[in-house]
Design a protein around this motif. Sequence first.
Motif, short mmCIF file in Angstrom:
data_model
loop_
_atom_site.label_atom_id
_atom_site.label_comp_id
_atom_site.label_asym_id
_atom_site.label_seq_id
_atom_site.Cartn_x
_atom_site.Cartn_y
_atom_site.Cartn_z
N THR A 128 0.81 -1.09 0.03
CA THR A 128 0.00 0.18 -0.24
C THR A 128 0.88 1.47 -0.01
O THR A 128 2.00 1.15 0.56
N MET A 131 -3.05 7.35 -0.60
CA MET A 131 -4.67 6.85 -0.45
C MET A 131 -5.22 8.10 -0.25
O MET A 131 -4.89 8.92 0.40
N ILE A 144 -6.69 3.37 -2.89
CA ILE A 144 -5.39 3.24 -2.43
C ILE A 144 -4.56 2.51 -3.31
O ILE A 144 -4.97 1.59 -4.08
N PHE A 595 -6.59 6.93 8.65
CA PHE A 595 -6.12 5.69 7.92
C PHE A 595 -4.61 5.71 7.37
O PHE A 595 -4.32 6.63 6.65
N GLY A 597 -1.08 3.59 5.96
CA GLY A 597 -0.59 2.51 5.06
C GLY A 597 0.96 2.00 5.96
O GLY A 597 1.52 2.60 6.32
N VAL A 617 -3.52 -1.40 5.33
CA VAL A 617 -3.99 -0.16 6.01
C VAL A 617 -4.46 -0.28 7.24
O VAL A 617 -5.27 -1.27 7.39
#
Length: 629
Positions: A128, A131, A144, A595, A597, A617
């Motif tokens: 990831t 995002m 993402i 959020f 990563g 995530v």
Amino acid sequence: MKDIDTSDLSWDDWDEKVRPAPETTDFDQVVDRAMGRRGFLGSILAIGSGAAVMGTGFLRGTTAMADTQGAGFAFNPIPIFTDNEVHVPEGYIWRVVARWGDPLFSNAPEFANGHGVDGSDLMFGENTDGMELFEIDGAEVIAINHEYVNPAINIPDRGEGVPPTADDVMTLMNLQGVSVMEVARGEDGYEVVVDSPYNRRIHHNTPMTIAGPAAGHALLQTSADPSGTQVLGTMNNCGSGRTLWGTYLTCEENFNGYFGSTDPELALPEGFDRYGIDHDSRYAYELYHARYDISQEPNEANRFGYIVEIDPADPEAQPVKRTALGRFKHENAAMTLAADGRVVVYMGDDERGEFMYRYVSNGTYSEGGSTEGLLDDGTLYAAVFHDDGTGEWRALTPEATSMDQAMICIHTRQAASAVGATTMDRPEWIAVSGVHPEAYCCLTNNSRRAEGFTNAGGDPAGYAPNSPNPRVDNHYGQIVRWRPAGEDHGADGFDWDLYVMAGNPVVGMGPYAGSDNVTEGNMFNSPDGMQVDTHGMVWIQTDGDDSNEGPYAGMGNNQMLVGDPVSGEIARFLSGPSGSEVTGLTWNADRTVAFVGIQHPGGTWPDGGDALPRSSVIAVWREDGAAIG
């Protein structure tokens, strides 16, 4: 290179193998000259936004230094960690939202410490990165990036040194790109809404439109697409951005390593050396897909290295590559408005000795109005930093570059060289403040220096006084800040300073200890990801050396910090598991949940036991439900 397994190298190490890095950059020279006139760090290092003296060159530092006690933050800073866990402040909670292999659709196969090609396009992808969260008709939807893959982990049954099969290659293609997924609060935090109508995987074989000045150009035409306007896939999606009208911008970075030649004697096409495209690839795509074989399709590589616009609200909408934003190793895209309503996009080219860019649209944006042409019709600029603390954006026009508009968009690096742009130490994430009239760029590091190098275009990059890097050996990186003239991001002039110079005050002396707002309690190296929140606080994510040894002793794992641009205080908020990069940050609408990563974790995080490590995530929130930070 054919005799060693290069598939699991970092992209930085890959570039080093293709072409060793320059010793210094123009930016080093600019800072050094300023230091020479003003004494050590003089006034190029400014702590605090309120210290600005607009229009008079460098900004003056204040005495407000970080004490790591968290006086300006709603949390107590955490110490360093070197274990294989995520750590957040007391009173905060974190939980995994989605990890590589988790299903986005109910017909995805069960993850069993790896998987085959079947269903690999129905699950959350690998590694990831950038995002953004979008609110769409009451749903919370995250787009993402999945930057790259680690074949030793993603196809563990292949065996070391064993060439990939066609199915292996397709699996790797499917695990990269972008995931669009609806998330919702569950019993224990956020979770993916499986089978949501918004859920979507975008990968290396997803049809896309090519738009803007380069669309249809002969260098973008292939046997599969003689029109030069349709392409399959997006790759090495690093940082991200969001438009003012609610779409997602995903940025193609190290696209060069995906192309190779089955003819080792092939003479490389013009311009390939500037972008690091060579006979060798990382993942052997060219063995099974002719479009990745430059001996068969030399123009395919010219169709990558762009910013791609995705509509998260419409799973049927075809993504669009916006060539007007230039072709280079895009880190992210930070959009704002000029005073007259024109759209401004700031972008960094993540390679040593390359440049920082700005795009300004010809048309203007109005909320609810047409956005047609706003990312297709405009002017690209490259940044020039002067050692008196001023700078300018030089337009990449046919008159200034002796290139037509399409070629400027295809060979953007060459165009920036033509106008004398300032070479820099890996310009990564750029963030624009909505509170203060300023923007920031992470210059992550330049730890490999060798005398006499230029960048791949021949631009002088040897050591000389003064640039936004005042250190010969830049192990730690720094963040440059600029304020546009007249507080207008559409203006061509700006003032600049160094917001923070990362360092290690335990083992380093002088400039290697970092700026005064770096202490034993908050030190870090290699700033990479960055966001400025709605309160103007600067969130910094790192992708550096977590060996905890030598010049990095005491720095611990990669982390996420938050900085107050007014006081200069910086505090550590989160520590990632060992081996990981902390990258990508977005919030829910009321900023009560962040959020974050976690890319390429080591060990067996997050599942433990004998599980494979899985990029994920996570969601972070306060126990009392208040806003984060």
